[in-house]
Design a protein around this motif. Sequence first.
Motif, PDB file in Angstrom:
ATOM      1  N   LEU A  47       7.196  56.047 112.093  1.00 47.21           N
ATOM      2  CA  LEU A  47       6.925  57.042 110.798  1.00 47.21           C
ATOM      3  C   LEU A  47       5.943  58.196 111.360  1.00 47.21           C
ATOM      4  O   LEU A  47       5.030  58.042 111.945  1.00 47.21           O
ATOM      5  CB  LEU A  47       6.469  56.449 109.759  1.00 47.21           C
ATOM      6  N   HIS A  48       6.628  59.443 111.110  1.00 49.29           N
ATOM      7  CA  HIS A  48       5.870  60.868 111.480  1.00 49.29           C
ATOM      8  C   HIS A  48       6.203  61.677 110.400  1.00 49.29           C
ATOM      9  O   HIS A  48       7.104  61.629 109.634  1.00 49.29           O
ATOM     10  CB  HIS A  48       6.342  61.146 112.831  1.00 49.29           C
ATOM     11  N   ARG A  49       5.204  62.707 110.564  1.00 44.72           N
ATOM     12  CA  ARG A  49       5.056  63.845 109.680  1.00 44.72           C
ATOM     13  C   ARG A  49       6.274  64.857 109.783  1.00 44.72           C
ATOM     14  O   ARG A  49       6.764  65.231 111.067  1.00 44.72           O
ATOM     15  CB  ARG A  49       3.918  64.557 109.688  1.00 44.72           C
ATOM     16  N   ALA A  50       7.091  65.400 108.860  1.00 43.73           N
ATOM     17  CA  ALA A  50       8.104  66.282 108.867  1.00 43.73           C
ATOM     18  C   ALA A  50       7.978  67.061 107.789  1.00 43.73           C
ATOM     19  O   ALA A  50       7.082  66.944 106.632  1.00 43.73           O
ATOM     20  CB  ALA A  50       9.653  65.673 109.014  1.00 43.73           C
ATOM     21  N   PHE A  51       9.095  68.108 107.742  1.00 43.20           N
ATOM     22  CA  PHE A  51       9.145  68.963 106.563  1.00 43.20           C
ATOM     23  C   PHE A  51      10.524  69.224 106.281  1.00 43.20           C
ATOM     24  O   PHE A  51      11.349  69.405 107.127  1.00 43.20           O
ATOM     25  CB  PHE A  51       8.212  70.372 106.554  1.00 43.20           C
ATOM     26  N   SER A  52      11.028  69.843 105.123  1.00 42.29           N
ATOM     27  CA  SER A  52      12.284  70.135 104.810  1.00 42.29           C
ATOM     28  C   SER A  52      12.242  71.528 103.734  1.00 42.29           C
ATOM     29  O   SER A  52      11.552  71.237 102.967  1.00 42.29           O
ATOM     30  CB  SER A  52      13.232  69.211 104.196  1.00 42.29           C
ATOM     31  N   VAL A  53      12.815  72.297 104.099  1.00 44.95           N
ATOM     32  CA  VAL A  53      12.867  73.861 103.407  1.00 44.95           C
ATOM     33  C   VAL A  53      14.116  73.967 102.615  1.00 44.95           C
ATOM     34  O   VAL A  53      15.026  73.961 103.198  1.00 44.95           O
ATOM     35  CB  VAL A  53      12.687  75.066 104.257  1.00 44.95           C
ATOM     36  N   PHE A  54      14.183  74.361 101.584  1.00 46.99           N
ATOM     37  CA  PHE A  54      15.255  74.560 100.764  1.00 46.99           C
ATOM     38  C   PHE A  54      15.307  75.906 100.094  1.00 46.99           C
ATOM     39  O   PHE A  54      14.101  76.391  99.487  1.00 46.99           O
ATOM     40  CB  PHE A  54      15.463  73.594  99.555  1.00 46.99           C
ATOM     41  N   LEU A  55      16.154  76.920 100.499  1.00 42.52           N
ATOM     42  CA  LEU A  55      16.014  78.333 100.089  1.00 42.52           C
ATOM     43  C   LEU A  55      17.069  78.817  99.206  1.00 42.52           C
ATOM     44  O   LEU A  55      18.113  78.367  99.555  1.00 42.52           O
ATOM     45  CB  LEU A  55      15.881  79.350 101.420  1.00 42.52           C
ATOM     46  N   PHE A  56      16.818  79.642  98.268  1.00 42.66           N
ATOM     47  CA  PHE A  56      17.984  80.207  97.585  1.00 42.66           C
ATOM     48  C   PHE A  56      17.956  81.661  97.322  1.00 42.66           C
ATOM     49  O   PHE A  56      16.637  82.271  97.568  1.00 42.66           O
ATOM     50  CB  PHE A  56      17.546  79.583  96.130  1.00 42.66           C
ATOM     51  N   ASP A  57      18.974  82.220  97.242  1.00 42.96           N
ATOM     52  CA  ASP A  57      19.071  83.480  96.924  1.00 42.96           C
ATOM     53  C   ASP A  57      18.778  84.156  95.291  1.00 42.96           C
ATOM     54  O   ASP A  57      18.725  83.232  94.842  1.00 42.96           O
ATOM     55  CB  ASP A  57      20.470  84.373  97.425  1.00 42.96           C
ATOM     56  N   THR A 116       7.240  65.048  98.498  1.00 44.02           N
ATOM     57  CA  THR A 116       7.172  64.339  99.658  1.00 44.02           C
ATOM     58  C   THR A 116       8.196  63.402  99.333  1.00 44.02           C
ATOM     59  O   THR A 116       8.309  62.705  98.318  1.00 44.02           O
ATOM     60  CB  THR A 116       5.948  63.701 100.115  1.00 44.02           C
ATOM     61  N   VAL A 117       8.822  63.034 100.421  1.00 40.72           N
ATOM     62  CA  VAL A 117       9.727  61.650 100.229  1.00 40.72           C
ATOM     63  C   VAL A 117       9.611  60.848 101.857  1.00 40.72           C
ATOM     64  O   VAL A 117       9.618  61.529 102.721  1.00 40.72           O
ATOM     65  CB  VAL A 117      11.264  62.161 100.053  1.00 40.72           C
ATOM     66  N   THR A 118       9.698  59.874 101.889  1.00 38.56           N
ATOM     67  CA  THR A 118       9.899  58.936 102.949  1.00 38.56           C
ATOM     68  C   THR A 118      11.220  58.297 103.076  1.00 38.56           C
ATOM     69  O   THR A 118      11.852  57.711 102.167  1.00 38.56           O
ATOM     70  CB  THR A 118       8.865  57.739 103.017  1.00 38.56           C
ATOM     71  N   TYR A 119      11.711  58.239 104.336  1.00 44.24           N
ATOM     72  CA  TYR A 119      13.096  57.559 104.629  1.00 44.24           C
ATOM     73  C   TYR A 119      13.264  57.179 105.900  1.00 44.24           C
ATOM     74  O   TYR A 119      12.360  57.561 106.832  1.00 44.24           O
ATOM     75  CB  TYR A 119      14.266  58.704 104.308  1.00 44.24           C
ATOM     76  N   HIS A 131      12.705  58.461 111.055  1.00 44.35           N
ATOM     77  CA  HIS A 131      11.664  57.886 110.326  1.00 44.35           C
ATOM     78  C   HIS A 131      10.615  58.755 110.021  1.00 44.35           C
ATOM     79  O   HIS A 131       9.674  58.910 110.529  1.00 44.35           O
ATOM     80  CB  HIS A 131      11.170  56.567 110.718  1.00 44.35           C
ATOM     81  N   GLU A 132      10.843  59.263 108.617  1.00 42.14           N
ATOM     82  CA  GLU A 132       9.956  60.539 108.433  1.00 42.14           C
ATOM     83  C   GLU A 132       9.300  60.450 107.056  1.00 42.14           C
ATOM     84  O   GLU A 132       9.806  60.092 106.174  1.00 42.14           O
ATOM     85  CB  GLU A 132      10.844  62.041 108.575  1.00 42.14           C
ATOM     86  N   TYR A 133       7.943  60.970 107.081  1.00 45.18           N
ATOM     87  CA  TYR A 133       7.047  61.154 105.948  1.00 45.18           C
ATOM     88  C   TYR A 133       7.268  62.682 105.838  1.00 45.18           C
ATOM     89  O   TYR A 133       6.787  63.511 106.470  1.00 45.18           O
ATOM     90  CB  TYR A 133       5.600  60.877 106.041  1.00 45.18           C
ATOM     91  N   ASN A 134       8.136  63.312 104.748  1.00 47.59           N
ATOM     92  CA  ASN A 134       8.817  64.464 104.689  1.00 47.59           C
ATOM     93  C   ASN A 134       8.081  65.436 103.587  1.00 47.59           C
ATOM     94  O   ASN A 134       8.416  65.072 102.344  1.00 47.59           O
ATOM     95  CB  ASN A 134      10.250  64.515 104.557  1.00 47.59           C
ATOM     96  N   TRP A 175      20.059  62.986 106.801  1.00 47.34           N
ATOM     97  CA  TRP A 175      18.699  63.176 105.877  1.00 47.34           C
ATOM     98  C   TRP A 175      18.939  63.872 104.668  1.00 47.34           C
ATOM     99  O   TRP A 175      18.386  64.026 103.578  1.00 47.34           O
ATOM    100  CB  TRP A 175      17.407  63.555 106.524  1.00 47.34           C
ATOM    101  N   PHE A 176      20.287  64.746 104.742  1.00 44.20           N
ATOM    102  CA  PHE A 176      20.212  65.944 103.566  1.00 44.20           C
ATOM    103  C   PHE A 176      20.317  65.115 102.147  1.00 44.20           C
ATOM    104  O   PHE A 176      19.659  65.906 101.254  1.00 44.20           O
ATOM    105  CB  PHE A 176      21.601  66.796 103.851  1.00 44.20           C
ATOM    106  N   PRO A 177      21.045  64.283 101.935  1.00 47.22           N
ATOM    107  CA  PRO A 177      21.039  63.851 100.607  1.00 47.22           C
ATOM    108  C   PRO A 177      19.779  63.220  99.896  1.00 47.22           C
ATOM    109  O   PRO A 177      19.380  63.585  98.759  1.00 47.22           O
ATOM    110  CB  PRO A 177      22.160  62.598 100.662  1.00 47.22           C
ATOM    111  N   THR A 178      19.014  62.787 100.828  1.00 51.44           N
ATOM    112  CA  THR A 178      17.649  61.921 100.490  1.00 51.44           C
ATOM    113  C   THR A 178      16.776  63.306 100.081  1.00 51.44           C
ATOM    114  O   THR A 178      15.929  63.176  99.185  1.00 51.44           O
ATOM    115  CB  THR A 178      17.169  61.068 101.637  1.00 51.44           C
ATOM    116  N   VAL A 179      16.593  64.136 101.094  1.00 48.57           N
ATOM    117  CA  VAL A 179      15.576  65.415 100.874  1.00 48.57           C
ATOM    118  C   VAL A 179      16.014  66.380  99.824  1.00 48.57           C
ATOM    119  O   VAL A 179      15.127  66.640  99.049  1.00 48.57           O
ATOM    120  CB  VAL A 179      15.393  66.084 101.883  1.00 48.57           C
TER     121      VAL A 179
END
Length: 196
Positions: A47-57, A116-119, A131-134, A175-179
């Motif tokens: 389990l490790h730290r991660a991030f996910s970014v969602f951008l919109f126009d 945050t979300v873990t998966y 295995h991320e804490y995102n 991981w896309f559907p989860t995040v």
Amino acid sequence: MALPEINQDEINQDSAGSPILLELVNPDGETIGTAEKLSAHQAPGKLHRAFSVFLFDAEGRMLLQQRALTKYHSPGVWSNACCGHPYPEEAPEAAAVRRTHEELGLKAANLLPAGTVTYYHPDEISGLVEHEYNHLFVGIVDQPTDPDPEEVHATRFVTQRELAELQAEKPFSAWFPTVWEAALPAARRLVPSGGW
């Protein structure tokens, strides 16, 4: 199934040859140590730290990226605008801003935290494990992308309908559907006109 050949130096070292370390965390997201990047992703996964970014126009369309075809993990699949790992002791938001610029050529200084979300998502093709804490972030894009071809094969803005159509015909990251589900409430607040 035979695993693809993985260049460990390419994964575990940055462009200057320094080791790439990830923050290992407990289920509460508290740092408990570090591990080399590949080690953290090898089964059974750490389990490790991660991030996910969602951008919109400005129209509320979501920016997707297709991962470079040469990436060792999940090459060629579609996913959210940017994702990655903070360096040890680097704030997740700072890492998200840094990688969004490195991968997409975007200056995303106004990212908003989206929770945050873990998966735990094994990848059957590579044998690696996410295995991320995102840490999730959302933001608005006000300039064209300038992707790094070593990171990104293509980019595309999509509406909700176009996203569903693309998911039905193209492979997406595991991981896309989860995040996306976890970031959706923040996305709806950010772009209420987007129809999400």
